[in-house]
Write a protein that holds these residues in place. Structure first.
Motif, PDB file in Angstrom:
ATOM      1  N   UNK A  84       1.042  -3.213 -12.622  1.00 34.33           N
ATOM      2  CA  UNK A  84       1.315  -1.957 -13.332  1.00 34.33           C
ATOM      3  C   UNK A  84       0.114  -1.493 -14.145  1.00 34.33           C
ATOM      4  N   UNK A  85      -0.493  -2.441 -14.886  1.00 35.70           N
ATOM      5  CA  UNK A  85      -1.649  -2.081 -15.729  1.00 35.70           C
ATOM      6  C   UNK A  85      -2.824  -1.604 -14.876  1.00 35.70           C
ATOM      7  N   UNK A  86      -3.036  -2.308 -13.781  1.00 34.98           N
ATOM      8  CA  UNK A  86      -4.161  -1.925 -12.915  1.00 34.98           C
ATOM      9  C   UNK A  86      -3.923  -0.575 -12.233  1.00 34.98           C
ATOM     10  N   UNK A  87      -2.661  -0.333 -11.878  1.00 38.23           N
ATOM     11  CA  UNK A  87      -2.335   0.972 -11.291  1.00 38.23           C
ATOM     12  C   UNK A  87      -2.604   2.084 -12.302  1.00 38.23           C
ATOM     13  N   UNK A  88      -2.270   1.798 -13.557  1.00 39.82           N
ATOM     14  CA  UNK A  88      -2.492   2.789 -14.619  1.00 39.82           C
ATOM     15  C   UNK A  88      -3.994   3.103 -14.749  1.00 39.82           C
ATOM     16  N   UNK A  89      -4.811   2.029 -14.678  1.00 40.12           N
ATOM     17  CA  UNK A  89      -6.277   2.192 -14.748  1.00 40.12           C
ATOM     18  C   UNK A  89      -6.758   3.093 -13.601  1.00 40.12           C
ATOM     19  N   UNK A  90      -6.235   2.860 -12.410  1.00 36.75           N
ATOM     20  CA  UNK A  90      -6.684   3.640 -11.250  1.00 36.75           C
ATOM     21  C   UNK A  90      -6.178   5.084 -11.362  1.00 36.75           C
ATOM     22  N   UNK A  91      -4.924   5.227 -11.800  1.00 33.82           N
ATOM     23  CA  UNK A  91      -4.350   6.575 -11.945  1.00 33.82           C
ATOM     24  C   UNK A  91      -5.188   7.400 -12.930  1.00 33.82           C
ATOM     25  N   UNK A  92      -5.574   6.767 -14.055  1.00 30.49           N
ATOM     26  CA  UNK A  92      -6.378   7.473 -15.071  1.00 30.49           C
ATOM     27  C   UNK A  92      -7.734   7.854 -14.490  1.00 30.49           C
ATOM     28  N   UNK A  93      -8.325   6.951 -13.728  1.00 33.22           N
ATOM     29  CA  UNK A  93      -9.649   7.226 -13.152  1.00 33.22           C
ATOM     30  C   UNK A  93      -9.586   8.390 -12.169  1.00 33.22           C
ATOM     31  N   UNK A  94      -8.610   8.338 -11.303  1.00 36.63           N
ATOM     32  CA  UNK A  94      -8.513   9.358 -10.249  1.00 36.63           C
ATOM     33  C   UNK A  94      -8.169  10.724 -10.856  1.00 36.63           C
ATOM     34  N   UNK A 103       0.820  -1.225   0.000  1.00 35.63           N
ATOM     35  CA  UNK A 103       0.000   0.000   0.000  1.00 35.63           C
ATOM     36  C   UNK A 103       0.848   1.268   0.000  1.00 35.63           C
ATOM     37  N   UNK A 104       2.037   1.196   0.592  1.00 31.26           N
ATOM     38  CA  UNK A 104       2.944   2.349   0.515  1.00 31.26           C
ATOM     39  C   UNK A 104       3.356   2.546  -0.939  1.00 31.26           C
ATOM     40  N   UNK A 105       3.669   1.449  -1.612  1.00 30.91           N
ATOM     41  CA  UNK A 105       4.052   1.521  -3.021  1.00 30.91           C
ATOM     42  C   UNK A 105       2.902   2.098  -3.861  1.00 30.91           C
ATOM     43  N   UNK A 106       1.702   1.575  -3.636  1.00 30.28           N
ATOM     44  CA  UNK A 106       0.539   2.046  -4.415  1.00 30.28           C
ATOM     45  C   UNK A 106       0.298   3.533  -4.163  1.00 30.28           C
ATOM     46  N   UNK A 107       0.375   3.932  -2.900  1.00 29.17           N
ATOM     47  CA  UNK A 107       0.145   5.350  -2.569  1.00 29.17           C
ATOM     48  C   UNK A 107       1.165   6.233  -3.288  1.00 29.17           C
ATOM     49  N   UNK A 126      -5.275  -6.024  -7.117  1.00 27.91           N
ATOM     50  CA  UNK A 126      -4.621  -7.305  -6.825  1.00 27.91           C
ATOM     51  C   UNK A 126      -3.102  -7.147  -6.714  1.00 27.91           C
ATOM     52  N   UNK A 127      -2.564  -7.599  -5.574  1.00 23.01           N
ATOM     53  CA  UNK A 127      -1.120  -7.507  -5.318  1.00 23.01           C
ATOM     54  C   UNK A 127      -0.642  -8.876  -4.809  1.00 23.01           C
ATOM     55  N   UNK A 128       0.565  -8.917  -4.267  1.00 25.40           N
ATOM     56  CA  UNK A 128       1.043 -10.145  -3.605  1.00 25.40           C
ATOM     57  C   UNK A 128       0.224 -10.364  -2.340  1.00 25.40           C
TER      58      UNK A 128
END
Ligand SMILES: Cc1cc2nc3c(=O)[nH]c(=O)nc-3n(C[C@H](O)[C@H](O)[C@H](O)COP(=O)(O)O)c2cc1C
Ligand code: SF4
Ligand code: SF4
Length: 264
Positions: A133-143, A11-15, A109-111
Motif C-alpha cells: 500500500x505504501x509503495x503504491x502510494x509513492x508511485x501514485x504520487x510520482x505519476x 499487476x491487474x490490481x496495481x493497474x 514488491x508484491x507476492x
C-alpha cells in the motif's frame, strides 16, 4: 491510460489502483488479439508487468514493438516478489529498442508467485512486510505529478542478473507438454486454466486440458494456469515448493482474471 500484463492478478490490481477516476485500464493480451492498428494516445500511459527472471514478459515486449504509444509521459511499473536485480535497466533496453523513451520506471514488491521456489502460504503471510500500500502510494504520487525518475540500478543488481543468466535457466515456451504438464488423471476438464491463460496456449480436448496447437502466442511462463487449477493437476518441470498452496491477488477474483486474460 494504463496497460497491464498479469498472471495471478498482482499487476491487474496495481493497474486498477494507479488508475485515476475514469482512466482506461487495458489488458495487453486482449489488445494484442484485437484486429487493426495498436495505436494509443493519452496524457499519460502506464505499463505494468511482472518481471520474469528480471525481464519483461514476451507478450509485453511484443506489444511494445507493435504498438504506437503517443504520450508526453510514459511510465513503467515492474512488479516482483523477491529480487528485482537490474529489471529497470532491462525494461529501459526493451522500451528503447521499441523506440520509446520512458519518463519514470520503478519496481514494486508484491507476492512472489514463482511456485518452484516459493511457498504461497509463506508469501501470503509476508504481505504486510512488503508494504504494498505504501509503495503504491509513492508511485501514485510520482505519476500524478509527472515525476521524471528512473530507479537507480547498482553493480550488485547487474551481477545478480548475470549470475541468474549464467545458470542457464530458461522458461521453455512449450506449455503443457514441456515446462508445464497436465496430469490427465487429476484434470476434471473445468477449463479454468484455458480461460486464465493470457496467451491462449491451452485448449480442452475430450474433457481434458491439452496444449493448444493453434495458440497465437507462446507460453509466457506466467503460471496463471497452475495457480488457477482447482485440481492441482498442472505440474512444472522447475518444481513446486508447496503443491498444496496456490495464489491469486486477494483483490482480484478468478472471473476478473479470466476476463482480463482471455475475455471469457
Ligand atoms: C516465470 C516467472 C519468473 C519470475 N521471476 C522473478 C524474478 O526474477 N524476480 C522476482 O523477484 N520475482 C519474479 N517472479 C515473481 C513475479 O514477478 C511477481 O510475483 C509478480 O508480482 C506477479 O505478478 P502477477 O500476479 O501480475 O502475475 C517471477 C514469476 C514468474 C511466474
Ligand atoms: S500456459 Fe500457463 S504458464 Fe503458459 S502462458 Fe498460459 S497460463 Fe501462463
Ligand atoms: S484447471 Fe486443472 S482441472 Fe481444470 S481443465 Fe485445467 S488442468 Fe484440468
Amino acid at each position: 491510460m494504463i496497460l497491464y500484463f498479469t498472471g495471478t492478478g498482482n499487476c491487474l490490481y496495481v493497474a486498477r489502483e494507479l488508475a485515476a477516476e475514469g482512466e482506461r485500464v487495458l489488458s495487453i493480451p486482449q489488445e494484442l488479439r484485437r484486429e487493426g492498428e495498436l495505436a494509443y494516445a493519452d496524457d499519460t500511459i502506464g505499463i505494468v508487468y511482472p518481471i520474469y527472471g528480471h525481464m519483461m514478459p514476451d507478450m509485453v515486449k511484443t506489444f511494445l514493438e507493435r504498438a504506437t504509444l503517443d504520450t508526453p509521459y510514459l511510465y513503467f511499473v515492474c512488479t516482483y516478489g523477491n529480487r528485482h536485480a537490474n529489471a529497470v535497466e532491462l525494461c529501459l533496453e526493451d522500451a528503447r529498442a521499441a523506440g520509446l523513451n520512458p519518463a519514470y520506471v520503478t519496481t514494486l514488491l508484491m507476492v512472489d508467485n514463482w511456485l518452484p521456489n516459493f511457498d504461497m502460504d509463506e508469501q501470503r503471510a509476508r504481505i504486510p512486510e512488503k508494504k504494498i500500500g505504501e509503495n503504491l502510494e509513492r508511485i501514485r504520487a510520482a505519476v500524478s505529478t509527472r515525476r521524471r525518475w528512473i530507479e537507480p540500478v547498482t553493480d550488485e543488481d547487474r551481477a545478480a542478473h548475470e549470475q541468474f543468466m549464467s545458470r542457464g535457466l530458461c522458461f521453455e515456451p512449450a506449455a503443457l507438454g514441456g515446462f508445464l504438464t497436465v496430469d490427465s488423471e487429476k484434470c476434471t476438464g473445468c477449463g479454468a486454466c484455458a480461460k486464465v491463460c493470457p496467451a491462449g496456449c491451452i485448449a480442452l480436448e475430450g474433457g481434458k486440458a491439452v496444449r493448444n496447437a493453434q495458440a497465437g502466442f507462446g507460453c509466457n511462463a506466467c503460471l496463471a494456469c497452475m495457480h488457477a487449477c482447482p485440481a492441482h493437476a498442472i505440474t512444472c518441470a522447475a518444481g513446486d515448493k508447496n503443491p498444496a498452496a496456490r495464489f491469486r491477488n486477494e483483490h482480484v477474483t478468478l472471473a476478473e482474471l479470466q476476463e482480463a486474460n482471455s475475455g471469457r
